[in-house]
Design a protein around this motif. Structure first.
Motif, short mmCIF file in Angstrom:
data_model
loop_
_atom_site.label_atom_id
_atom_site.label_comp_id
_atom_site.label_asym_id
_atom_site.label_seq_id
_atom_site.Cartn_x
_atom_site.Cartn_y
_atom_site.Cartn_z
N ARG A 55 0.84 -1.20 0.00
CA ARG A 55 0.00 0.00 0.00
C ARG A 55 0.88 1.26 0.00
NH1 ARG A 55 -5.46 0.27 1.55
NH2 ARG A 55 -6.47 -1.75 1.85
N PRO A 56 0.65 2.19 -0.92
CA PRO A 56 1.46 3.42 -0.96
C PRO A 56 1.46 4.17 0.36
CG PRO A 56 0.20 3.20 -2.98
CD PRO A 56 -0.28 2.10 -2.06
N SER A 57 0.36 4.11 1.10
CA SER A 57 0.30 4.83 2.38
C SER A 57 1.27 4.26 3.40
CB SER A 57 -1.13 4.78 2.95
OG SER A 57 -1.52 3.45 3.24
N LYS A 58 1.72 3.02 3.19
CA LYS A 58 2.65 2.40 4.12
C LYS A 58 4.11 2.74 3.79
CE LYS A 58 -0.45 0.12 6.49
NZ LYS A 58 -0.71 0.44 7.91
N LEU A 59 4.33 3.27 2.61
CA LEU A 59 5.70 3.53 2.17
C LEU A 59 6.33 4.74 2.86
CD1 LEU A 59 5.33 2.92 -1.66
CD2 LEU A 59 6.52 1.46 -0.02
N LYS A 60 5.51 5.69 3.24
CA LYS A 60 6.05 6.96 3.74
C LYS A 60 6.59 6.86 5.16
CE LYS A 60 4.93 11.87 4.15
NZ LYS A 60 3.89 12.92 3.95
N ASN A 61 5.80 6.27 6.06
CA ASN A 61 6.19 6.30 7.47
C ASN A 61 6.40 4.92 8.09
OD1 ASN A 61 5.93 9.18 7.66
ND2 ASN A 61 3.70 8.91 7.65
N SER A 62 6.20 3.86 7.33
CA SER A 62 6.29 2.52 7.90
C SER A 62 7.59 1.82 7.48
CB SER A 62 5.09 1.67 7.45
OG SER A 62 3.89 2.25 7.86
N ASN A 63 7.97 0.87 8.30
CA ASN A 63 9.09 0.00 7.97
C ASN A 63 8.58 -1.06 6.99
OD1 ASN A 63 11.20 -1.77 7.80
ND2 ASN A 63 11.35 -2.18 9.98
N THR A 64 9.07 -1.02 5.77
CA THR A 64 8.56 -1.93 4.74
C THR A 64 9.48 -3.13 4.52
OG1 THR A 64 9.65 -0.64 2.99
CG2 THR A 64 7.36 -0.06 3.55
N SER A 65 10.35 -3.39 5.48
CA SER A 65 11.27 -4.52 5.34
C SER A 65 10.52 -5.84 5.29
CB SER A 65 12.27 -4.53 6.50
OG SER A 65 11.61 -4.68 7.74
N PHE A 66 9.26 -5.86 5.79
CA PHE A 66 8.49 -7.10 5.77
C PHE A 66 8.28 -7.60 4.34
CE2 PHE A 66 5.37 -3.68 5.55
CZ PHE A 66 4.51 -4.10 4.55
N TYR A 67 8.23 -6.68 3.38
CA TYR A 67 8.06 -7.10 2.00
C TYR A 67 9.30 -7.83 1.49
CZ TYR A 67 3.88 -6.07 -0.69
OH TYR A 67 2.63 -6.14 -1.26
N GLN A 68 10.47 -7.35 1.90
CA GLN A 68 11.71 -8.02 1.54
C GLN A 68 11.78 -9.39 2.19
OE1 GLN A 68 13.94 -7.09 -0.68
NE2 GLN A 68 15.21 -8.91 -0.33
N VAL A 69 11.33 -9.46 3.45
CA VAL A 69 11.31 -10.75 4.16
C VAL A 69 10.38 -11.73 3.45
CG1 VAL A 69 10.64 -11.91 6.29
CG2 VAL A 69 11.91 -9.76 6.40
N GLU A 70 9.20 -11.25 3.07
CA GLU A 70 8.26 -12.12 2.36
C GLU A 70 8.85 -12.62 1.05
OE1 GLU A 70 3.64 -12.13 0.65
OE2 GLU A 70 4.50 -10.29 1.50
N ALA A 71 9.51 -11.73 0.32
CA ALA A 71 10.13 -12.13 -0.94
C ALA A 71 11.22 -13.17 -0.72
CB ALA A 71 10.71 -10.90 -1.65
N GLU A 72 12.06 -12.97 0.28
CA GLU A 72 13.14 -13.91 0.56
C GLU A 72 12.61 -15.27 0.99
OE1 GLU A 72 15.51 -11.91 3.46
OE2 GLU A 72 16.42 -10.52 2.01
#
Length: 259
Positions: A55-72
């Protein structure tokens, strides 16, 4: 204001939009707390796929490392009942994952939209398929973390587990952390089994009662669920769960008729 901001910022792409000049959006198939998922067509391979956008709203102030974890985590897995990861990329300032499209029905829709019913024996047998997938994950030191009925797909009587957004690698975790994460998955299995059992429940009273009073199930099944939910001494591994489930099924009358 926060909800209004999300409404405008998190608008999904419309059908026929081409993401990264390769993935044509067909329709939105999910709007989660952190992601938007699209049924898409890969213009290069001509195959259908799932494109998941943070979600674009999560990109500004959230830690989005979970997406990298999911990909890995998805990239490390190779199981016929788990969608494969095909791509991970940035496009127009957004983050995306591309994975297999499982053409089936999630269990939530199967129970609440199609009104499928499972008796006690069918529920226990159904759980076996999910336990096999969880055993694979735990063997590879992965906790799924979100084994809810919307994240289990059914296709040709086979189960598939999707949505690894809350999955965690157990590598480098302490023994206590590992046990807690494993038992979280096992607790979810107990909750999952209760949903199946309640599918054939017919209430006889408007009074709210605990599941132990509402469900007419074999004592062995009740004991099994209580261990999964840690009401009684809980299991410490998925292998204990699988062994106990097989013993439980063997105690149910006419259990051989389901095989």
């Amino acid at each position: 204001m926060k909800h209004l901001y999300r409404f405008f910022v998190d608008r999904p792409y419309k059908p026929q939009f081409l993401i990264a000049n390769q993935y044509e959006v067909k329709r939105v198939i999910g709007m989660g707390s952190y992601g938007i998922t699209y049924l898409s067509k890969n213009k290069k391979t001509r195959e259908r796929c799932v494109v998941k956008q943070i979600r674009p709203s999560k990109l500004k102030n959230s830690n989005t490392s979970f997406y990298q974890v999911e990909a890995e985590i998805l990239a490390s897995l190779d199981h016929v009942r788990i969608p494969k990861l095909h791509d991970a990329f940035h496009f127009n300032g957004n983050q995306f994952l591309v994975m297999d499209y499982i053409e089936g029905v999630n269990l939530e829709d199967l129970l609440f939209d199609q009104y499928n019913r499972f008796n006690e024996l069918e529920s226990l047998e159904f759980l076996k398929g999910l336990i096999d997938i969880v055993a694979y994950l735990h063997m590879h030191e992965i906790s799924h973390g979100d084994l809810r009925i919307p994240n289990v797909m059914v296709k040709n009587a086979q189960l598939y587990v999707i949505d690894f957004g809350l999955a965690v690698s157990l590598k480098n975790k302490s023994d206590q952390e590992t046990l807690e994460l494993i038992q979280k998955d096992l607790y979810d299995l107990g909750d999952f089994l209760l949903f199946l059992l309640y599918s054939s429940y017919e209430p006889t009273s408007r009074k709210d009662r605990p599941w132990t009073e509402e469900l007419s199930i074999h004592p062995a099944t009740e004991h099994f669920i209580k261990q999964l939910l840690q009401i009684e001494t809980g299991f410490k591994s998925i292998y204990q769960v699988r062994d106990h489930l097989n013993k439980t099924i063997s105690t149910i009358p006419n259990h051989k008729t389901s095989t």
